[in-house]
Scaffold this motif. Sequence first.
Motif, PDB file in Angstrom:
ATOM      1  N   VAL A 102      27.260   6.639  -7.447  1.00  0.00           N
ATOM      2  CA  VAL A 102      26.486   5.991  -6.395  1.00  0.00           C
ATOM      3  C   VAL A 102      26.058   4.627  -6.929  1.00  0.00           C
ATOM      4  N   LEU A 103      26.329   3.573  -6.160  1.00  0.00           N
ATOM      5  CA  LEU A 103      25.914   2.221  -6.526  1.00  0.00           C
ATOM      6  C   LEU A 103      25.068   1.658  -5.404  1.00  0.00           C
ATOM      7  N   SER A 104      23.990   0.970  -5.765  1.00  0.00           N
ATOM      8  CA  SER A 104      23.074   0.427  -4.757  1.00  0.00           C
ATOM      9  C   SER A 104      22.801  -1.044  -5.022  1.00  0.00           C
ATOM     10  N   SER A 105      22.706  -1.791  -3.928  1.00  0.00           N
ATOM     11  CA  SER A 105      22.210  -3.163  -3.982  1.00  0.00           C
ATOM     12  C   SER A 105      20.857  -3.154  -3.280  1.00  0.00           C
ATOM     13  N   ALA A 106      20.305  -4.313  -2.989  1.00  0.00           N
ATOM     14  CA  ALA A 106      18.980  -4.375  -2.388  1.00  0.00           C
ATOM     15  C   ALA A 106      18.911  -3.632  -1.050  1.00  0.00           C
ATOM     16  N   ALA A 107      19.954  -3.711  -0.239  1.00  0.00           N
ATOM     17  CA  ALA A 107      19.883  -3.138   1.102  1.00  0.00           C
ATOM     18  C   ALA A 107      20.804  -1.940   1.328  1.00  0.00           C
ATOM     19  N   ASN A 108      21.867  -1.805   0.536  1.00  0.00           N
ATOM     20  CA  ASN A 108      22.867  -0.781   0.809  1.00  0.00           C
ATOM     21  C   ASN A 108      23.172   0.064  -0.422  1.00  0.00           C
ATOM     22  N   SER A 109      23.745   1.234  -0.153  1.00  0.00           N
ATOM     23  CA  SER A 109      24.279   2.097  -1.208  1.00  0.00           C
ATOM     24  C   SER A 109      25.695   2.497  -0.829  1.00  0.00           C
ATOM     25  N   TRP A 110      26.492   2.772  -1.841  1.00  0.00           N
ATOM     26  CA  TRP A 110      27.851   3.246  -1.662  1.00  0.00           C
ATOM     27  C   TRP A 110      28.001   4.514  -2.480  1.00  0.00           C
ATOM     28  N   VAL A 111      28.553   5.568  -1.860  1.00  0.00           N
ATOM     29  CA  VAL A 111      28.765   6.834  -2.556  1.00  0.00           C
ATOM     30  C   VAL A 111      30.273   7.010  -2.723  1.00  0.00           C
ATOM     31  N   PHE A 112      30.714   7.098  -3.973  1.00  0.00           N
ATOM     32  CA  PHE A 112      32.125   7.244  -4.295  1.00  0.00           C
ATOM     33  C   PHE A 112      32.353   8.666  -4.806  1.00  0.00           C
ATOM     34  N   SER A 113      33.178   9.423  -4.131  1.00  0.00           N
ATOM     35  CA  SER A 113      33.463  10.798  -4.557  1.00  0.00           C
ATOM     36  C   SER A 113      34.384  10.770  -5.782  1.00  0.00           C
ATOM     37  N   ALA A 114      34.490  11.911  -6.428  1.00  0.00           N
ATOM     38  CA  ALA A 114      35.386  12.015  -7.586  1.00  0.00           C
ATOM     39  C   ALA A 114      36.831  11.723  -7.172  1.00  0.00           C
ATOM     40  N   ALA A 115      37.219  12.159  -5.976  1.00  0.00           N
ATOM     41  CA  ALA A 115      38.589  11.921  -5.515  1.00  0.00           C
ATOM     42  C   ALA A 115      38.873  10.432  -5.380  1.00  0.00           C
ATOM     43  N   VAL A 116      37.922   9.678  -4.858  1.00  0.00           N
ATOM     44  CA  VAL A 116      38.100   8.232  -4.710  1.00  0.00           C
ATOM     45  C   VAL A 116      38.186   7.567  -6.079  1.00  0.00           C
ATOM     46  N   ILE A 117      37.334   7.970  -7.008  1.00  0.00           N
ATOM     47  CA  ILE A 117      37.338   7.390  -8.349  1.00  0.00           C
ATOM     48  C   ILE A 117      38.639   7.725  -9.074  1.00  0.00           C
ATOM     49  N   ASN A 118      39.076   8.978  -8.999  1.00  0.00           N
ATOM     50  CA  ASN A 118      40.268   9.406  -9.731  1.00  0.00           C
ATOM     51  C   ASN A 118      41.561   8.817  -9.171  1.00  0.00           C
ATOM     52  N   THR A 119      41.628   8.614  -7.852  1.00  0.00           N
ATOM     53  CA  THR A 119      42.845   8.057  -7.252  1.00  0.00           C
ATOM     54  C   THR A 119      42.775   6.545  -7.115  1.00  0.00           C
ATOM     55  N   GLY A 120      41.561   6.001  -7.113  1.00  0.00           N
ATOM     56  CA  GLY A 120      41.420   4.561  -6.913  1.00  0.00           C
ATOM     57  C   GLY A 120      41.686   4.138  -5.486  1.00  0.00           C
ATOM     58  N   ALA A 121      41.654   5.089  -4.574  1.00  0.00           N
ATOM     59  CA  ALA A 121      41.935   4.787  -3.172  1.00  0.00           C
ATOM     60  C   ALA A 121      41.019   5.606  -2.279  1.00  0.00           C
ATOM     61  N   GLY A 122      40.796   5.092  -1.088  1.00  0.00           N
ATOM     62  CA  GLY A 122      39.955   5.775  -0.112  1.00  0.00           C
ATOM     63  C   GLY A 122      39.129   4.747   0.630  1.00  0.00           C
ATOM     64  N   ASN A 123      38.447   5.194   1.648  1.00  0.00           N
ATOM     65  CA  ASN A 123      37.613   4.298   2.434  1.00  0.00           C
ATOM     66  C   ASN A 123      36.155   4.628   2.172  1.00  0.00           C
ATOM     67  N   VAL A 124      35.405   3.677   1.646  1.00  0.00           N
ATOM     68  CA  VAL A 124      34.004   3.890   1.303  1.00  0.00           C
ATOM     69  C   VAL A 124      33.171   2.886   2.084  1.00  0.00           C
ATOM     70  N   GLU A 125      32.272   3.392   2.898  1.00  0.00           N
ATOM     71  CA  GLU A 125      31.422   2.548   3.729  1.00  0.00           C
ATOM     72  C   GLU A 125      30.024   2.446   3.130  1.00  0.00           C
ATOM     73  N   ALA A 126      29.380   1.315   3.343  1.00  0.00           N
ATOM     74  CA  ALA A 126      28.001   1.139   2.909  1.00  0.00           C
ATOM     75  C   ALA A 126      27.085   1.935   3.824  1.00  0.00           C
ATOM     76  N   VAL A 127      26.042   2.508   3.239  1.00  0.00           N
ATOM     77  CA  VAL A 127      25.014   3.224   3.999  1.00  0.00           C
ATOM     78  C   VAL A 127      23.665   2.614   3.647  1.00  0.00           C
ATOM     79  N   ALA A 128      22.627   3.013   4.372  1.00  0.00           N
ATOM     80  CA  ALA A 128      21.274   2.538   4.026  1.00  0.00           C
ATOM     81  C   ALA A 128      20.978   2.937   2.595  1.00  0.00           C
ATOM     82  N   ARG A 129      20.218   2.132   1.895  1.00  0.00           N
ATOM     83  CA  ARG A 129      19.976   2.343   0.468  1.00  0.00           C
ATOM     84  C   ARG A 129      19.470   3.751   0.193  1.00  0.00           C
ATOM     85  N   ILE A 130      20.053   4.375  -0.821  1.00  0.00           N
ATOM     86  CA  ILE A 130      19.659   5.710  -1.259  1.00  0.00           C
ATOM     87  C   ILE A 130      18.710   5.551  -2.436  1.00  0.00           C
ATOM     88  N   ALA A 131      17.573   6.218  -2.392  1.00  0.00           N
ATOM     89  CA  ALA A 131      16.611   6.131  -3.502  1.00  0.00           C
ATOM     90  C   ALA A 131      17.204   6.778  -4.735  1.00  0.00           C
TER      91      ALA A 131
END
Length: 165
Positions: A135-164
Amino acid sequence: MLTIKNLKKQEGFTLIELLAVIVIIAIIAAIAIPSILGIINKSRNNANIATAVTVYKASQLFLQAENAGDFTSEFVPVVGTGTVYTPERTTVATAGAGLMTMNYLPNTTIMPSNRAPITGGHVLYEADGTLHEVVLSSAANSWVFSAAVINTGAGNVEAVARIAD
């Protein structure tokens, strides 16, 4: 005085010809612009995934060096309060013990899609030591990357409201 002979000698385009060219250009633009925007969004998504993979690799280095290579059920913060590992393998929560503050990642790491500095996030490992998520966060958004996305280097990851964190 204009005569028929003089009119035939005038050169240039008629209004109909100009309108036809404008319509053709508008049709080409209507087809090309969405395609170009799709390419731009895909490249931003791929750049975000590459950043998440870099964070994941940094967490592996961190756990290898600071936790004797034990990845089981670990929560590795990117920035902020985290867990400091000691040679006795006891853990102590300490302010600023993330991957950035312990120099496993540069403090200037940014999310490519919005060019904002990463201000939070974590890498989470399962009980068996495999990756669960990044999980990576900036001031306004967070991105959640699953293990499948990390291991394959592919997939669609959308920004969501910031996760604490």
